[in-house]
Motif scaffolding. Structure first.
Motif, PDB file in Angstrom:
ATOM      1  N   ALA A 134       0.828  -1.212   0.000  1.00 37.59           N
ATOM      2  CA  ALA A 134       0.000   0.000   0.000  1.00 37.59           C
ATOM      3  C   ALA A 134       0.859   1.257   0.000  1.00 37.59           C
ATOM      4  O   ALA A 134       0.608   2.202  -0.756  1.00 37.59           O
ATOM      5  CB  ALA A 134      -0.930  -0.008   1.213  1.00 37.59           C
ATOM      6  N   PHE A 135       1.886   1.295   0.850  1.00 42.03           N
ATOM      7  CA  PHE A 135       2.771   2.459   0.883  1.00 42.03           C
ATOM      8  C   PHE A 135       3.465   2.658  -0.460  1.00 42.03           C
ATOM      9  O   PHE A 135       3.603   3.788  -0.948  1.00 42.03           O
ATOM     10  CB  PHE A 135       3.809   2.306   1.991  1.00 42.03           C
ATOM     11  N   LEU A 136       3.901   1.561  -1.073  1.00 46.61           N
ATOM     12  CA  LEU A 136       4.570   1.664  -2.376  1.00 46.61           C
ATOM     13  C   LEU A 136       3.605   2.143  -3.453  1.00 46.61           C
ATOM     14  O   LEU A 136       3.974   2.960  -4.323  1.00 46.61           O
ATOM     15  CB  LEU A 136       5.165   0.312  -2.756  1.00 46.61           C
ATOM     16  N   LEU A 137       2.368   1.660  -3.416  1.00 53.30           N
ATOM     17  CA  LEU A 137       1.369   2.105  -4.388  1.00 53.30           C
ATOM     18  C   LEU A 137       1.026   3.575  -4.207  1.00 53.30           C
ATOM     19  O   LEU A 137       0.951   4.340  -5.177  1.00 53.30           O
ATOM     20  CB  LEU A 137       0.113   1.247  -4.260  1.00 53.30           C
ATOM     21  N   ILE A 138       0.812   3.971  -2.964  1.00 48.88           N
ATOM     22  CA  ILE A 138       0.457   5.370  -2.684  1.00 48.88           C
ATOM     23  C   ILE A 138       1.590   6.308  -3.078  1.00 48.88           C
ATOM     24  O   ILE A 138       1.364   7.405  -3.605  1.00 48.88           O
ATOM     25  CB  ILE A 138       0.101   5.539  -1.188  1.00 48.88           C
ATOM     26  N   GLY A 139       2.831   5.866  -2.859  1.00 51.79           N
ATOM     27  CA  GLY A 139       3.982   6.703  -3.194  1.00 51.79           C
ATOM     28  C   GLY A 139       4.377   6.654  -4.658  1.00 51.79           C
ATOM     29  O   GLY A 139       5.284   7.379  -5.072  1.00 51.79           O
ATOM     30  N   GLY A 140       3.725   5.786  -5.446  1.00 51.52           N
ATOM     31  CA  GLY A 140       4.049   5.672  -6.854  1.00 51.52           C
ATOM     32  C   GLY A 140       5.305   4.864  -7.120  1.00 51.52           C
ATOM     33  O   GLY A 140       5.893   4.968  -8.204  1.00 51.52           O
ATOM     34  N   TRP A 141       5.728   4.033  -6.152  1.00 54.73           N
ATOM     35  CA  TRP A 141       6.973   3.262  -6.279  1.00 54.73           C
ATOM     36  C   TRP A 141       6.727   1.793  -6.622  1.00 54.73           C
ATOM     37  O   TRP A 141       7.670   1.036  -6.764  1.00 54.73           O
ATOM     38  CB  TRP A 141       7.765   3.346  -4.964  1.00 54.73           C
ATOM     39  N   TRP A 142       5.465   1.383  -6.714  1.00 54.36           N
ATOM     40  CA  TRP A 142       5.154  -0.022  -6.979  1.00 54.36           C
ATOM     41  C   TRP A 142       5.318  -0.307  -8.464  1.00 54.36           C
ATOM     42  O   TRP A 142       4.766   0.410  -9.306  1.00 54.36           O
ATOM     43  CB  TRP A 142       3.727  -0.326  -6.554  1.00 54.36           C
ATOM     44  N   GLU A 143       6.072  -1.335  -8.790  1.00 49.91           N
ATOM     45  CA  GLU A 143       6.246  -1.733 -10.183  1.00 49.91           C
ATOM     46  C   GLU A 143       6.272  -3.257 -10.247  1.00 49.91           C
ATOM     47  O   GLU A 143       7.198  -3.892  -9.743  1.00 49.91           O
ATOM     48  CB  GLU A 143       7.538  -1.151 -10.765  1.00 49.91           C
ATOM     49  N   ASP A 144       5.252  -3.823 -10.855  1.00 48.54           N
ATOM     50  CA  ASP A 144       5.135  -5.272 -10.915  1.00 48.54           C
ATOM     51  C   ASP A 144       6.275  -5.882 -11.727  1.00 48.54           C
ATOM     52  O   ASP A 144       6.712  -5.324 -12.732  1.00 48.54           O
ATOM     53  CB  ASP A 144       3.802  -5.663 -11.546  1.00 48.54           C
ATOM     54  N   SER A 145       6.761  -7.019 -11.262  1.00 44.64           N
ATOM     55  CA  SER A 145       7.806  -7.744 -11.982  1.00 44.64           C
ATOM     56  C   SER A 145       7.858  -9.159 -11.450  1.00 44.64           C
ATOM     57  O   SER A 145       7.369  -9.455 -10.354  1.00 44.64           O
ATOM     58  CB  SER A 145       9.172  -7.079 -11.807  1.00 44.64           C
ATOM     59  N   THR A 146       8.474 -10.046 -12.229  1.00 39.88           N
ATOM     60  CA  THR A 146       8.660 -11.423 -11.761  1.00 39.88           C
ATOM     61  C   THR A 146       9.549 -11.452 -10.529  1.00 39.88           C
ATOM     62  O   THR A 146       9.328 -12.236  -9.604  1.00 39.88           O
ATOM     63  CB  THR A 146       9.282 -12.278 -12.877  1.00 39.88           C
ATOM     64  N   THR A 147      10.569 -10.587 -10.504  1.00 36.07           N
ATOM     65  CA  THR A 147      11.471 -10.525  -9.346  1.00 36.07           C
ATOM     66  C   THR A 147      10.712 -10.154  -8.085  1.00 36.07           C
ATOM     67  O   THR A 147      10.908 -10.760  -7.019  1.00 36.07           O
ATOM     68  CB  THR A 147      12.595  -9.514  -9.601  1.00 36.07           C
ATOM     69  N   LEU A 148       9.830  -9.169  -8.203  1.00 35.20           N
ATOM     70  CA  LEU A 148       9.037  -8.757  -7.045  1.00 35.20           C
ATOM     71  C   LEU A 148       8.129  -9.896  -6.594  1.00 35.20           C
ATOM     72  O   LEU A 148       8.000 -10.167  -5.390  1.00 35.20           O
ATOM     73  CB  LEU A 148       8.211  -7.524  -7.389  1.00 35.20           C
ATOM     74  N   ALA A 149       7.496 -10.564  -7.540  1.00 38.24           N
ATOM     75  CA  ALA A 149       6.610 -11.681  -7.197  1.00 38.24           C
ATOM     76  C   ALA A 149       7.375 -12.784  -6.478  1.00 38.24           C
ATOM     77  O   ALA A 149       6.894 -13.341  -5.479  1.00 38.24           O
ATOM     78  CB  ALA A 149       5.949 -12.221  -8.457  1.00 38.24           C
ATOM     79  N   LEU A 150       8.558 -13.112  -6.964  1.00 40.72           N
ATOM     80  CA  LEU A 150       9.370 -14.145  -6.329  1.00 40.72           C
ATOM     81  C   LEU A 150       9.821 -13.720  -4.934  1.00 40.72           C
ATOM     82  O   LEU A 150       9.882 -14.545  -4.013  1.00 40.72           O
ATOM     83  CB  LEU A 150      10.583 -14.468  -7.197  1.00 40.72           C
ATOM     84  N   ALA A 151      10.148 -12.447  -4.767  1.00 42.06           N
ATOM     85  CA  ALA A 151      10.558 -11.952  -3.454  1.00 42.06           C
ATOM     86  C   ALA A 151       9.416 -12.050  -2.454  1.00 42.06           C
ATOM     87  O   ALA A 151       9.603 -12.492  -1.301  1.00 42.06           O
ATOM     88  CB  ALA A 151      11.044 -10.510  -3.564  1.00 42.06           C
ATOM     89  N   ILE A 152       8.204 -11.657  -2.874  1.00 45.48           N
ATOM     90  CA  ILE A 152       7.046 -11.754  -1.983  1.00 45.48           C
ATOM     91  C   ILE A 152       6.772 -13.209  -1.634  1.00 45.48           C
ATOM     92  O   ILE A 152       6.474 -13.548  -0.484  1.00 45.48           O
ATOM     93  CB  ILE A 152       5.808 -11.106  -2.647  1.00 45.48           C
ATOM     94  N   ALA A 153       6.880 -14.098  -2.634  1.00 43.49           N
ATOM     95  CA  ALA A 153       6.656 -15.518  -2.394  1.00 43.49           C
ATOM     96  C   ALA A 153       7.670 -16.072  -1.399  1.00 43.49           C
ATOM     97  O   ALA A 153       7.319 -16.863  -0.508  1.00 43.49           O
ATOM     98  CB  ALA A 153       6.728 -16.291  -3.708  1.00 43.49           C
ATOM     99  N   ALA A 154       8.935 -15.669  -1.524  1.00 45.26           N
ATOM    100  CA  ALA A 154       9.980 -16.153  -0.624  1.00 45.26           C
ATOM    101  C   ALA A 154       9.730 -15.689   0.804  1.00 45.26           C
ATOM    102  O   ALA A 154       9.820 -16.480   1.760  1.00 45.26           O
ATOM    103  CB  ALA A 154      11.343 -15.681  -1.107  1.00 45.26           C
ATOM    104  N   PHE A 155       9.412 -14.400   0.966  1.00 45.29           N
ATOM    105  CA  PHE A 155       9.119 -13.886   2.305  1.00 45.29           C
ATOM    106  C   PHE A 155       7.864 -14.538   2.876  1.00 45.29           C
ATOM    107  O   PHE A 155       7.794 -14.838   4.074  1.00 45.29           O
ATOM    108  CB  PHE A 155       8.959 -12.368   2.269  1.00 45.29           C
ATOM    109  N   GLY A 156       6.865 -14.753   2.017  1.00 44.03           N
ATOM    110  CA  GLY A 156       5.635 -15.383   2.477  1.00 44.03           C
ATOM    111  C   GLY A 156       5.865 -16.802   2.943  1.00 44.03           C
ATOM    112  O   GLY A 156       5.338 -17.219   3.989  1.00 44.03           O
ATOM    113  N   LEU A 157       6.655 -17.566   2.196  1.00 41.47           N
ATOM    114  CA  LEU A 157       6.960 -18.939   2.590  1.00 41.47           C
ATOM    115  C   LEU A 157       7.742 -18.964   3.900  1.00 41.47           C
ATOM    116  O   LEU A 157       7.468 -19.796   4.786  1.00 41.47           O
ATOM    117  CB  LEU A 157       7.753 -19.630   1.486  1.00 41.47           C
TER     118      LEU A 157
END
Length: 211
Positions: free
Chosen positions: A159-182
């Motif tokens: 949410a903070f990244l989206l509000i600040g305009g810093w969110w950018e979807d990518s495979t790297t980001l998805a993999l990072a979220i998946a790793a932290f989530g696991l």
């Protein structure tokens, strides 16, 4: 507007996680759940009206009701002390629906990061089902850690990244979220034991962490 709602989802998930760890009573967490639940019902309604029939915009907003209904239910149960069994079984439908939204996010919206986030939400809501629907009270601390952690990982930070305009979807980001989530899922059991209050407030079944 959806990003602002996501920020408060992160906050309520964190507070409800602390509640399941026994540091906040269900009644004490109820007002925040009611506020955020109402927000998560008003926001998608506004977005759907503004979508003017655009199916992509409507589908992006529709999933928010799953969370709005959850938090309202948690707040009501926290105030009334009603049993959480019905909420637990509702959480199972949320968990299944979240898988569908993950597939939609990946294939239609081409948003890989939020596809992973939807899957993590599916796991979290399934633990609510186990805790409340199947009366697995011993899972409370583990679910509390998972809820609080996902509040930060899947809602607060995005949410903070989206509000600040810093969110950018990518495979790297998805993999990072998946790793932290696991990692969070694997750590939730030992952390739950360490962080649980010695004398938890009565009946976490009156309201789950939740979202």
């Amino acid at each position: 507007m959806a990003a602002v709602g996501l920020l408060y989802v992160g906050i309520v998930l964190f507070v409800n996680g602390v509640m399941l760890l026994g540091h906040v009573t269900p009644r004490g967490a109820a007002p925040l759940n009611l506020f955020v639940g109402a927000l998560q019902c008003v926001t998608p309604t506004y977005l759907i009206i503004q979508a003017d029939g655009d199916p992509t915009a409507i589908s992006a907003a529709a999933g928010l009701y799953l969370f709005g209904f959850t938090y309202l239910w948690v707040g009501i149960n926290g105030i009334t002390g009603w049993p959480g069994t019905g909420l637990g079984w509702f959480s199972l439908t949320v968990a299944v629906s979240a898988i569908g939204f993950a597939l939609h996010s990946w294939t239609v919206l081409e948003d890989r990061a939020f596809a992973v986030i939807w899957l993590l939400w599916s796991v979290l809501w399934f633990t609510f089902f186990l805790l409340l629907g199947l009366d697995r009270e011993q899972l409370g601390p583990m679910v509390g850690v998972l809820a609080a952690g996902e509040g930060i990982l899947t809602a607060g930070v995005p949410a903070f990244l989206l509000i600040g305009g810093w969110w950018e979807d990518s495979t790297t980001l998805a993999l990072a979220i998946a790793a932290f989530g696991l990692a969070l899922i694997l750590a939730s059991v030992p952390l739950g034991r360490r962080l649980a209050a010695a004398s938890p407030p009565p009946s976490p079944h009156a309201s789950p962490a939740h979202s």
